[in-house]
Write an enzyme that holds these catalytic residues in place. Sequence first.
Site, PDB file in Angstrom:
ATOM      1  N   THR A   1       0.820  -1.207   0.000  1.00 24.04           N
ATOM      2  CA  THR A   1       0.000   0.000   0.000  1.00 24.04           C
ATOM      3  C   THR A   1       0.856   1.258   0.000  1.00 24.04           C
ATOM      4  O   THR A   1       1.999   1.260   0.456  1.00 24.04           O
ATOM      5  CB  THR A   1      -0.928   0.046   1.228  1.00 24.04           C
ATOM      6  OG1 THR A   1      -0.144  -0.005   2.426  1.00 24.04           O
ATOM      7  CG2 THR A   1      -1.914  -1.108   1.204  1.00 24.04           C
TER       8      THR A   1
ATOM      9  N   GLU B   1      -4.272   4.548   3.581  1.00 25.03           N
ATOM     10  CA  GLU B   1      -3.359   3.828   2.698  1.00 25.03           C
ATOM     11  C   GLU B   1      -4.132   3.238   1.531  1.00 25.03           C
ATOM     12  O   GLU B   1      -5.299   2.858   1.662  1.00 25.03           O
ATOM     13  CB  GLU B   1      -2.606   2.729   3.453  1.00 25.03           C
ATOM     14  CG  GLU B   1      -3.499   1.771   4.217  1.00 25.03           C
ATOM     15  CD  GLU B   1      -2.699   0.786   5.070  1.00 25.03           C
ATOM     16  OE1 GLU B   1      -1.623   0.359   4.625  1.00 25.03           O
ATOM     17  OE2 GLU B   1      -3.175   0.446   6.170  1.00 25.03           O
TER      18      GLU B   1
END
Length: 331
Positions: free
Chosen positions: A209, A258
């Site tokens: 991420t 994220e």
Amino acid sequence: MHIWTDPAEVPESLTCSVVTIGNFDGVHRGHMALLDRVVKLASAADEPCMGVVMTFSPHPATVHRPAFAPVPIMADEIKDTHCAEAGIDAVLRLNYTWEFAQQTPEEFIKNYVVDVLHARAVVVGEDVRFGLDNAGDINVLRELGEKFGFEVVTLSDVGEQRRWSSTWVREALQVGDVKSAAEVLGRNHRMYGTVVHGFARGRELGFPTANLSDDATGLMPADGVYAGWLIDEAGVWWPSAISIGTNPTFDGVVRVAEAFVMDRPEGEQIEEFNLYDQKVVLEFVDHLRPTVTYRGPEALIEQMHVDVERAREILRGDADARPDVVKVAAG
């Protein structure tokens, strides 16, 4: 567009303006109606006339009721961008302090609207309040308009289910309802920040991420997983599954935003796909699910596969509806 943060920065050559006054947090559809009227009135004037937004920083509530001050929906520079896109010529951002707030309604209007901006017209909502103890209302403003020679133009509350407002946007985002927030804003909600290194848990699970920095701006929606876009510095829109929360499966305590970017390059091209230190945008399209604490990584990985496929389906339709942007198709 001009950005003035001190009245002394306003040029003496300004002899005519159409002004609107407010916080404009979110620059939602109600705000856009005000800005549109300002632009049209300024353009129709029989002499050179500027459309000006007079706003305040910080939000007045941080001075009067700091414990209850709302979290900003967007940073000042993003407000400025939306004002410029609406055709506004200048923003006068006044430093809001306790001393500033002691001006009577007449002092405030004379000091800034009349003496600094030389307003020909002031465009406001019917619920406008200004001056010491918010003693100025629409009737007071009309009286001052007659005294100082400017027109007062009011817009009735606009909205569908209810009046479009910054409060409504915050309420929607606080429960993860990014679609309702987008309806009020007239655009999808966004966060802005720099991609930084995280704990690499996503990478270990097979879902690397891009983590936004702690100083990211834009009101963070409720904890959960969302379908959305990551827009990189090159202007490419990457389909993403965005997670907001503390990673409770791993006993996290700090809320982070994220994004797992789908359809990222593979093979040799992956080396060129580096988002670290890039200033990116996260745009929220739809809410997929709330945050859940799973019994272990295996259950979380299984759910993440489901999240990605749902996000892909949603974003495929969103991509088809927005052919004017450079993006990687979701699937």
